[in-house]
Design a protein around this motif. Structure first.
Motif, PDB file in Angstrom:
ATOM      1  N   UNK A  10       0.813  -1.207   0.000  1.00  0.00           N
ATOM      2  CA  UNK A  10       0.000   0.000   0.000  1.00  0.00           C
ATOM      3  C   UNK A  10       0.853   1.266   0.000  1.00  0.00           C
ATOM      4  N   UNK A  11       2.173   1.135   0.118  1.00  0.00           N
ATOM      5  CA  UNK A  11       3.052   2.292   0.018  1.00  0.00           C
ATOM      6  C   UNK A  11       3.749   2.701   1.300  1.00  0.00           C
ATOM      7  N   UNK A  12       3.674   1.856   2.348  1.00  0.00           N
ATOM      8  CA  UNK A  12       4.299   2.186   3.630  1.00  0.00           C
ATOM      9  C   UNK A  12       5.655   1.484   3.752  1.00  0.00           C
ATOM     10  N   UNK A  13       6.606   2.151   4.362  1.00  0.00           N
ATOM     11  CA  UNK A  13       7.906   1.559   4.680  1.00  0.00           C
ATOM     12  C   UNK A  13       7.921   1.272   6.180  1.00  0.00           C
ATOM     13  N   UNK A  14       8.165   0.022   6.566  1.00  0.00           N
ATOM     14  CA  UNK A  14       8.024  -0.391   7.956  1.00  0.00           C
ATOM     15  C   UNK A  14       9.385  -0.447   8.646  1.00  0.00           C
ATOM     16  N   UNK A  15       9.450   0.169   9.811  1.00  0.00           N
ATOM     17  CA  UNK A  15      10.654   0.133  10.644  1.00  0.00           C
ATOM     18  C   UNK A  15      10.255  -0.420  12.004  1.00  0.00           C
ATOM     19  N   UNK A  16      11.000  -1.419  12.478  1.00  0.00           N
ATOM     20  CA  UNK A  16      10.663  -2.075  13.739  1.00  0.00           C
ATOM     21  C   UNK A  16      11.618  -1.631  14.835  1.00  0.00           C
ATOM     22  N   UNK A  17      11.080  -1.262  15.986  1.00  0.00           N
ATOM     23  CA  UNK A  17      11.909  -0.850  17.107  1.00  0.00           C
ATOM     24  C   UNK A  17      11.585  -1.640  18.356  1.00  0.00           C
ATOM     25  N   UNK A  18      12.568  -1.730  19.236  1.00  0.00           N
ATOM     26  CA  UNK A  18      12.368  -2.360  20.541  1.00  0.00           C
ATOM     27  C   UNK A  18      12.823  -1.376  21.611  1.00  0.00           C
ATOM     28  N   UNK A  19      11.994  -1.176  22.603  1.00  0.00           N
ATOM     29  CA  UNK A  19      12.374  -0.255  23.657  1.00  0.00           C
ATOM     30  C   UNK A  19      11.404  -0.314  24.818  1.00  0.00           C
ATOM     31  N   UNK A  20      11.450   0.728  25.619  1.00  0.00           N
ATOM     32  CA  UNK A  20      10.623   0.786  26.824  1.00  0.00           C
ATOM     33  C   UNK A  20      10.656   2.210  27.344  1.00  0.00           C
ATOM     34  N   UNK A  41      25.002   4.260  23.795  1.00  0.00           N
ATOM     35  CA  UNK A  41      26.386   3.762  23.804  1.00  0.00           C
ATOM     36  C   UNK A  41      26.483   2.300  23.406  1.00  0.00           C
ATOM     37  N   UNK A  42      25.659   1.449  24.015  1.00  0.00           N
ATOM     38  CA  UNK A  42      25.815   0.018  23.756  1.00  0.00           C
ATOM     39  C   UNK A  42      24.547  -0.741  24.116  1.00  0.00           C
ATOM     40  N   UNK A  43      24.373  -1.884  23.457  1.00  0.00           N
ATOM     41  CA  UNK A  43      23.312  -2.836  23.773  1.00  0.00           C
ATOM     42  C   UNK A  43      23.928  -4.224  23.704  1.00  0.00           C
ATOM     43  N   UNK A  44      23.544  -5.101  24.626  1.00  0.00           N
ATOM     44  CA  UNK A  44      24.162  -6.421  24.669  1.00  0.00           C
ATOM     45  C   UNK A  44      23.182  -7.422  25.257  1.00  0.00           C
ATOM     46  N   UNK A  45      23.485  -8.695  25.074  1.00  0.00           N
ATOM     47  CA  UNK A  45      22.741  -9.782  25.713  1.00  0.00           C
ATOM     48  C   UNK A  45      23.710 -10.470  26.659  1.00  0.00           C
ATOM     49  N   UNK A  69      20.501  -5.917  27.779  1.00  0.00           N
ATOM     50  CA  UNK A  69      20.947  -4.810  28.624  1.00  0.00           C
ATOM     51  C   UNK A  69      21.399  -3.638  27.770  1.00  0.00           C
ATOM     52  N   UNK A  70      21.193  -2.433  28.298  1.00  0.00           N
ATOM     53  CA  UNK A  70      21.516  -1.203  27.573  1.00  0.00           C
ATOM     54  C   UNK A  70      22.420  -0.328  28.421  1.00  0.00           C
ATOM     55  N   UNK A  71      23.211   0.515  27.746  1.00  0.00           N
ATOM     56  CA  UNK A  71      24.066   1.447  28.463  1.00  0.00           C
ATOM     57  C   UNK A  71      24.256   2.705  27.612  1.00  0.00           C
ATOM     58  N   UNK A  72      24.182   3.867  28.249  1.00  0.00           N
ATOM     59  CA  UNK A  72      24.402   5.095  27.501  1.00  0.00           C
ATOM     60  C   UNK A  72      23.676   6.286  28.095  1.00  0.00           C
ATOM     61  N   UNK A  73      23.728   7.398  27.365  1.00  0.00           N
ATOM     62  CA  UNK A  73      23.169   8.659  27.841  1.00  0.00           C
ATOM     63  C   UNK A  73      21.687   8.836  27.532  1.00  0.00           C
ATOM     64  N   UNK A 107      26.347  -1.688  36.224  1.00  0.00           N
ATOM     65  CA  UNK A 107      26.744  -0.672  35.255  1.00  0.00           C
ATOM     66  C   UNK A 107      25.965  -0.689  33.959  1.00  0.00           C
ATOM     67  N   UNK A 108      24.946  -1.535  33.854  1.00  0.00           N
ATOM     68  CA  UNK A 108      24.079  -1.610  32.675  1.00  0.00           C
ATOM     69  C   UNK A 108      22.628  -1.506  33.119  1.00  0.00           C
ATOM     70  N   UNK A 109      21.778  -0.994  32.239  1.00  0.00           N
ATOM     71  CA  UNK A 109      20.346  -1.003  32.533  1.00  0.00           C
ATOM     72  C   UNK A 109      19.799  -2.374  32.179  1.00  0.00           C
ATOM     73  N   UNK A 110      19.211  -3.011  33.167  1.00  0.00           N
ATOM     74  CA  UNK A 110      18.663  -4.357  32.987  1.00  0.00           C
ATOM     75  C   UNK A 110      17.200  -4.244  32.547  1.00  0.00           C
TER      76      UNK A 110
END
Length: 492
Positions: A241-251, A295-299, A319-323, A343-346
């Motif tokens: 139909x003409x849409x470009x889809x971008x998927x995000x993960x967050x909270x 800054x960073x994302x990790x498992x 886990x995420x880390x950064x400003x 030192x990481x956001x869980x």
């Protein structure tokens, strides 16, 4: 610019929820839609709410009404509270904007959905909001003069920080009171919309809309969604139909999507074979890499804090880390320390990292179904359930099982006027899910308990399983007499 901290609230809050949140915030000024003035006034004037009647400065909060000026919603009655425009007129014409004394000072407080417990008050700093807004502009290639259709509520992470990104670019905000496929297509055509975002169900809304509502798009529209993804046929239809889809993960704690992966055109990767099609969907389901200003994302293993192997199989905590993360939970230092321990956001989500470096989020840690060493994502099962043409809402939770350890159980709400049964739902899932263990072993039809932000309260669904399990055993005894001996022997 007044030197205040902003907190955008959900317009669907009931009196109890609003009382709890205002107690936490102790606001000085409350701007409120004219349609909700009576509700907010009732909460503030309640003599039992002394903690709200006097804020941190010992004054009762000022209530200011904002009127919708559109012909369909114009308010005629006198609400007995100051009007927004009238309040602005009392200000000083030479007032100088108040800048933060420190870039780490709070700019806003946002509340989590409460899908896994009581909502938490999440404080954002000026620095985090500033950097995250720049990240959005770069990541989504917003360019000059974007036009943003607000299918996402602004109380969700300040509209994922798009409110500030749009202001920085001098873009146009198109706000709507109600959402339907017709309103979306009409708004895109009328205002030449370039971007919109929200829950994955918006894709179902667009894909299932009647042809009469599907207006031609003036140009490609970027749709940014976050959450469990619909099945491939829905994705393909939306893109056609003409849409470009971008998927995000967050909270909420990450100011919105933190891991982002754009969809590539299916025209270059089209497969007629169902198996290839399924593999193509799995590849695109990966959340990808972290935002450029994070800054960073990790498992990681949550105990040792070591990164899990990048094999697409080893399970760990995302886990995420950064400003561009929250400053902390307002008034809850213990919860803040726990969230950032090591030192990481869980995040509390389990996931895997693939060989290409992309992270795939599997599920909330407390929601995931554990079968031996394997973790089954309830989100994958829910995505299949939501693709059923008769299903409006779905939630999957784990139930303890003597043999398997845990098995998936589905709560389903059908669309208005539709009928179905457990056998039909189970058969539908069996044909589409990768493994037999992922197929729900029980299906229950009912209205799902929702949070004020529209998320399913899975904690409530888990609590209701005691009655459900007893009911299931009773039905087995009544309708499957041949199994009575087996059930009794297992119990003994």
């Amino acid at each position: 610019m007044a030197g205040a901290t902003l907190s955008a609230l959900d317009v669907s809050l009931d009196e109890h929820a609003l009382t709890t949140i205002l107690h936490h915030l102790r606001p000085k000024i409350i701007f409120v839609d004219s349609k909700l003035v009576h509700l907010v006034s009732k909460v503030i004037d309640n003599k039992n709410n002394k903690h709200i009647q006097e804020n941190h400065h010992g004054h009762k909060p000022l209530l200011v009404a904002i009127h919708d000026v559109s012909p369909d919603h114009r308010t005629q009655c006198d609400l007995g509270v100051p009007d927004y425009e009238q309040t602005l007129a009392t200000g000083e014409s030479d007032f100088q904007a108040v800048s933060p004394a420190d870039e780490c000072d709070p700019i806003s407080v946002n509340f989590t959905s409460g899908s896994t417990g009581m909502p938490k008050a999440v404080a954002y700093s000026h620095r985090a909001a500033y950097l995250n807004s720049l990240g959005l502009i770069l990541r989504y290639n917003m360019g000059k003069s974007p036009v943003f259709l607000w299918t996402l509520d602004m109380f969700r992470c300040n509209g994922w920080c798009f409110t500030w990104a749009m202001a920085a670019l001098g873009g146009i905000n198109v706000c709507i009171r109600n959402m339907s496929a017709k309103i979306i297509f009409d708004s895109i055509q009328l205002h030449k919309v370039t971007h919109l975002c929200g829950k994955p169900t918006i894709l179902n809304l667009i894909a299932e809309s009647p042809p009469v509502d599907q207006k031609p798009l003036p140009s490609v529209v970027d749709v940014i969604i976050a959450g469990a993804f619909p099945m491939t046929p829905v994705l393909k239809r939306v893109q056609e139909l003409g849409f470009n889809i971008v998927h995000g993960y967050g909270m909420t704690e990450a100011l919105g999507p933190a891991l982002i992966r754009p969809w590539r055109s299916w025209q270059h990767h089209h497969h007629d074979d169902d198996e290839d099609d399924h593999e193509d969907h799995n590849l695109k389901y990966r959340e990808g890499l972290h935002n450029i200003t994070l800054e960073a994302a990790d498992v990681k293993d949550p105990t040792t804090m070591l990164s899990v192997p990048s094999d697409g199989k080893a399970i760990g905590e995302v886990m995420l880390r950064g400003n561009t993360l929250m400053a902390g939970y307002l008034g809850n230092l213990e919860a803040t320390r726990k969230a950032f321990s090591g030192g990481w956001f869980r995040t509390g989500d389990v996931g895997v990292r693939h060989t290409d470096g992309c992270i795939e989020m599997k599920d909330r840690a407390r929601d995931a179904i554990v079968l031996g060493k394997e973790v089954i994502s309830t989100l994958d099962i829910e995505a299949v359930l939501l693709s059923h043409p008769k299903v409006a809402e779905a939630a999957v939770v784990a139930r303890d099982d003597i043999v398997a350890g845990q098995v998936p159980c589905a709560f389903v709400k059908l669309k208005e006027g539709r009928c179905s049964n457990a056998e039909e739902i189970v058969e539908y899932c069996t044909e589409r899910l990768q493994k037999a263990a992922m197929v729900p072993k029980m299906v229950r039809f009912e209205d799902l308990p929702m949070t004020s932000t529209g998320k399913v309260q899975k904690s409530a669904e888990r609590e209701s399983q005691c009655n459900w399990e007893a009911l299931s055993i009773e039905r087995a005894l009544l309708h499957k007499k041949q199994n009575i001996r087996l059930i009794c022997s297992q119990t003994i």
